[in-house]
Scaffold this motif. Structure first.
Motif, mmCIF file in Angstrom:
data_model
loop_
_atom_site.group_PDB
_atom_site.id
_atom_site.type_symbol
_atom_site.label_atom_id
_atom_site.label_comp_id
_atom_site.label_asym_id
_atom_site.label_seq_id
_atom_site.Cartn_x
_atom_site.Cartn_y
_atom_site.Cartn_z
ATOM 1 N N VAL A 64 1.091 -1.075 -0.032
ATOM 2 C CA VAL A 64 -0.086 -0.156 -0.008
ATOM 3 C C VAL A 64 0.777 1.300 -0.075
ATOM 4 O O VAL A 64 1.620 1.501 0.666
ATOM 5 N N THR A 65 0.709 2.196 -0.740
ATOM 6 C CA THR A 65 1.437 3.128 -0.980
ATOM 7 C C THR A 65 0.586 4.535 -1.334
ATOM 8 O O THR A 65 -0.355 4.475 -1.936
ATOM 9 N N LEU A 66 0.948 5.686 -0.969
ATOM 10 C CA LEU A 66 0.465 6.857 -1.111
ATOM 11 C C LEU A 66 1.299 7.666 -2.288
ATOM 12 O O LEU A 66 2.591 7.681 -1.982
ATOM 13 N N ILE A 67 0.863 7.813 -3.271
ATOM 14 C CA ILE A 67 1.661 8.882 -4.484
ATOM 15 C C ILE A 67 0.986 10.013 -4.536
ATOM 16 O O ILE A 67 0.007 10.055 -5.120
ATOM 17 N N GLU A 68 1.993 11.103 -4.371
ATOM 18 C CA GLU A 68 1.204 12.476 -4.695
ATOM 19 C C GLU A 68 1.324 12.751 -6.163
ATOM 20 O O GLU A 68 1.915 12.064 -6.923
ATOM 21 N N PRO A 69 0.672 13.739 -6.461
ATOM 22 C CA PRO A 69 0.603 14.118 -7.979
ATOM 23 C C PRO A 69 1.665 14.379 -8.491
ATOM 24 O O PRO A 69 2.110 14.044 -9.700
ATOM 25 N N ASP A 70 2.695 15.404 -7.925
ATOM 26 C CA ASP A 70 3.812 15.568 -8.200
ATOM 27 C C ASP A 70 5.027 14.566 -8.623
ATOM 28 O O ASP A 70 6.160 14.727 -8.943
ATOM 29 N N ALA A 71 4.515 13.373 -8.120
ATOM 30 C CA ALA A 71 5.575 12.267 -8.452
ATOM 31 C C ALA A 71 5.149 11.296 -9.611
ATOM 32 O O ALA A 71 5.857 10.343 -10.143
ATOM 33 N N ALA A 72 3.912 11.867 -10.131
ATOM 34 C CA ALA A 72 3.398 10.989 -11.269
ATOM 35 C C ALA A 72 4.329 10.721 -12.676
ATOM 36 O O ALA A 72 4.460 9.575 -12.877
ATOM 37 N N ASP A 73 4.721 11.830 -12.925
ATOM 38 C CA ASP A 73 5.732 11.668 -14.167
ATOM 39 C C ASP A 73 6.990 11.088 -13.903
ATOM 40 O O ASP A 73 7.235 10.114 -14.875
ATOM 41 N N GLU A 74 7.701 11.359 -13.023
ATOM 42 C CA GLU A 74 8.783 10.407 -12.738
ATOM 43 C C GLU A 74 8.597 9.019 -12.570
ATOM 44 O O GLU A 74 9.331 8.191 -12.972
ATOM 45 N N LEU A 75 7.563 8.603 -11.599
ATOM 46 C CA LEU A 75 6.936 7.318 -11.203
ATOM 47 C C LEU A 75 6.821 6.479 -12.849
ATOM 48 O O LEU A 75 7.287 5.380 -13.070
ATOM 49 N N ALA A 76 5.975 7.144 -13.452
ATOM 50 C CA ALA A 76 5.614 6.655 -14.904
ATOM 51 C C ALA A 76 6.929 6.274 -15.660
ATOM 52 O O ALA A 76 7.007 5.346 -16.450
ATOM 53 N N ALA A 77 7.701 7.198 -15.876
ATOM 54 C CA ALA A 77 8.968 7.017 -16.431
ATOM 55 C C ALA A 77 9.814 5.832 -15.792
ATOM 56 O O ALA A 77 10.366 4.944 -16.541
#
Length: 245
Positions: free
Chosen positions: A175-188
């Motif tokens: 279970v993880t909390l992922i903030e919006p400003d991590a989205a692009d780096e995580l997707a990459a």
């Protein structure tokens, strides 16, 4: 902030249930599955928009959408993983990459845990934290667990099953909390992970981020009953948790 459930896996070690059902719909009791419990947790903490990544036996989840929405007061969106039966879950999470920009609480579809985990993650928001992992620092560790090394100065340094349990801070419970400003780096990072090896876990994508200097934090969950349902022994443990005698 939305909920996101990875429920595309086949769960072959749970046959015969998973001959026709995804792991997330294996019955814990006649009225309860891991997906039911996760949706109930989300609703309890006020997360009512939920996306579910489906793949193997997706029709079984599709058939329950209206019922699940009514039962838990959530709105469900299904995201289809076209490679669920041949690739691992780094690709499955990448399939939901556009939704990460809303901020998500991510839950593995085979993890039974109390809503206190979601509450702890939501309470950990702020102070520039962008990704926060729910971490069990109490449970004794062995070889199969997804282990984490973390320190206050740098955050997560390593996340892998391939670690000496004695060196780990604790176990990531899925279970993880992922903030919006991590989205692009995580997707990459996820794309880099599955392109390198489609059999990789999304946690390997977390490691790609860490190795690039991205800070990932943890939130200890305390002493709680939880289990990842990989096999029939785990299912029996889930039944003990959900239906104590």
């Amino acid at each position: 902030m939305i909920g996101l459930v990875l429920a595309a896996g086949a769960g072959r070690r749970l046959r015969p249930y998973t001959d026709t059902l995804p792991k997330a719909l294996v019955p814990i009791d006649p009225e309860t599955t891991p997906l039911d419990l996760t949706l109930a947790n989300f609703a309890e903490v006020g997360v009512t928009d939920v996306a579910v990544v489906v793949g193997y036996a997706a029709a079984a989840i599709e058939a329950r959408v209206a019922e699940l929405q009514d039962r838990y007061g959530v709105r469900l969106e299904l995201v289809h993983n076209d490679k669920a039966e041949i690739w691992n879950n780094a690709y499955s999470l990448w399939c939901a990459r556009d939704l990460l920009k809303q901020g998500v609480i991510l839950a593995n579809g085979d993890t039974v845990h109390p809503a206190s985990v979601e509450r702890i993650l939501l309470a950990a928001r702020g102070d520039a934290r962008r990704i926060v992992l729910a971490l069990d620092t109490v449970k004794p560790l062995a070889d199969e667990e997804m282990k984490v090394v973390w320190d206050e100065a740098t955050g997560v340094r390593s996340i892998t099953k391939l670690m000496d349990p004695a060196t780990a801070t604790g176990e990531y419970i899925g279970v993880t909390l992922i903030e919006p400003d991590a989205a692009d780096e995580l997707a990459a990072a996820l794309r880099e992970t599955w392109e390198r090896d489609p059999d990789q876990y999304y946690e390997d994508g977390y490691q790609v981020l860490v190795d690039a200097g991205f800070r990932i934090d943890v939130a200890p969950i305390g002493t709680v009953d939880w289990v990842e349902i990989d096999n029939h022994a785990d299912l029996a443990r889930a039944r003990e948790i959900v239906c104590p005698s």
